[in-house]
Design an enzyme around this catalytic site. Structure first.
Site, mmCIF file in Angstrom:
data_model
loop_
_atom_site.group_PDB
_atom_site.id
_atom_site.type_symbol
_atom_site.label_atom_id
_atom_site.label_comp_id
_atom_site.label_asym_id
_atom_site.label_seq_id
_atom_site.Cartn_x
_atom_site.Cartn_y
_atom_site.Cartn_z
ATOM 1 C CG HIS A 38 -1.773 -1.315 1.538
ATOM 2 N ND1 HIS A 38 -2.933 -1.382 0.894
ATOM 3 C CD2 HIS A 38 -1.734 -2.056 2.394
ATOM 4 C CE1 HIS A 38 -3.328 -2.670 1.201
ATOM 5 N NE2 HIS A 38 -2.495 -3.200 2.336
HETATM 6 O O1 RIB Z 1 -5.063 0.012 4.752
HETATM 7 C C1 RIB Z 1 -4.010 -0.127 4.617
HETATM 8 C C2 RIB Z 1 -3.053 1.145 5.496
HETATM 9 O O2 RIB Z 1 -3.213 0.778 6.774
HETATM 10 C C3 RIB Z 1 -1.455 1.045 5.105
HETATM 11 O O3 RIB Z 1 -1.064 2.321 5.459
HETATM 12 C C4 RIB Z 1 -1.144 0.120 6.375
HETATM 13 O O4 RIB Z 1 0.130 0.589 6.759
HETATM 14 C C5 RIB Z 1 -2.071 0.469 7.501
HETATM 15 O O5 RIB Z 1 -1.523 1.676 8.263
#
Ligand code: RIB
Ligand code: CA
Length: 311
Positions: free
Chosen positions: A241
């Site tokens: 992500h």
């Molecule tokens: O949903 C994904 C996000 O939530 C990413 O930033 C992961 O690190 C968590 O913080």
């Protein structure tokens, strides 16, 4: 001219990879790392950010602790995804480098007021509590922000912590509403695009085979981090992500999206934290974000591998 950025983060294995990508990229000047409570409590996110800087042999990077809880709600964490330490997958030494004394919110405000207007980009990759608190305390910083490139939200991909909400937005929906309503130029990396940035065995083995400590650490983190998504989605690997935000700053052509209106649900318990993205422009609400929907995944991983190998 290197682009000045501040990463606001809740490390988290994918945050760690985002920080490493930024440290490996000469296009960017990392003015500081501001930590927020999210994946794990603040004491751990502030520790983990320093562990990552020392892994990259960059102990001079300034790391600041920020808000330890959402603006008005109880903190929700994600140890089920990131493990108890928040960086499970490999054991790394405790940090020797110090945490800065200044509060992260004060650092954000001071930096944005000091640097020439429009020259600092914020990369929030955790809950938006620090960013929103800075905007509330000093609204004059909003017009001075060059761009906010954040990981958060979901539309076609729907939620990963509830049926309708993505974790970063869900943890502090009031903060997200402040940021999305602020008028600051927003680029949003939702699950719609990050779920297309999936690790594969081959990609992870590329990191594991790298000389030095950094590549193997990234491989160990993704080995751990991918359990959750593989179980839940049956996907082959883990969505990286947070590195999508940094990759966008380096090679925006890897991504595509639409300038649309995105509102945050803060009233309904059922859909709390949902990013209501008007992707089909069915309302007259003004566009407030570039909402990214697609990525050249091969190009993304090639960039990531090339840069991580430099560390
Ligand atoms: O949903 C994904 C996000 O939530 C990413 O930033 C992961 O690190 C968590 O913080
Ligand atoms: Ca994160």
């Amino acid at each position: 001219m290197r682009r000045k950025i501040i990463i606001d983060t809740d490390p988290g294995q994918d945050d760690a990879v985002a920080i490493l990508l930024a440290l490996a990229s000469d296009e960017l000047e990392l003015l500081g790392i501001t930590c927020v409570a999210g994946n794990v409590p603040l004491s751990l996110t502030a520790k983990n950010a320093r562990i990552v800087c020392e892994l990259a042999n960059r102990p001079e990077i300034r790391v600041f602790a920020g808000c330890n809880a959402p603006i008005k709600r109880k903190l929700v964490t994600a140890e089920h995804v990131h493990g108890k330490t928040g960086l499970d997958g490999i054991t790394l030494p405790d940090p020797a480098m110090p945490l800065q004394d200044q509060h992260a919110v004060d650092f954000l405000i001071e930096t944005l007021m000091r640097e020439p207007s429009g020259t600092v980009t914020l990369c929030p990759i955790g809950p938006l509590t620090n960013i929103a608190t800075a905007m509330q305390r000093a609204p004059e910083i909003i017009s001075r922000i060059e761009q906010i490139v954040l990981m958060g939200g979901a539309y076609f991909e729907v939620g990963n912590i509830t049926p309708t909400a993505e974790f970063n937005i869900y943890v502090d929906p009031e903060a997200a509403k402040i940021v999305f309503d602020s008028g600051a130029p927003l680029v949003v990396m939702p699950l719609d695009v990050t779920h297309k940035a999936l690790t594969t065995r081959a990609r992870v083995e590329t990191f594991r085979a790298m000389p030095g400590k950094v590549g193997p650490a990234v491989a160990s983190w993704t080995d751990f981090f991918e359990r959750f998504d593989k179980e839940k989605y049956g996907s082959e690997g883990a969505p990286l992500h947070d590195p999508c935000t940094i990759a966008y700053l380096i090679k925006p052509e890897l991504f595509s999206g639409r300038e649309i209106n995105v509102e945050i649900e803060t009233g309904s318990e059922l859909t709390l934290g949902m990013t209501v993205a008007d992707w089909w422009r069915v309302t007259k609400r003004p566009a407030n974000a570039l909402f990214i929907g697609d990525i050249d995944a091969e190009g993304f991983f090639a960039l990531l591998a090339e840069r991580i190998a430099r560390l």
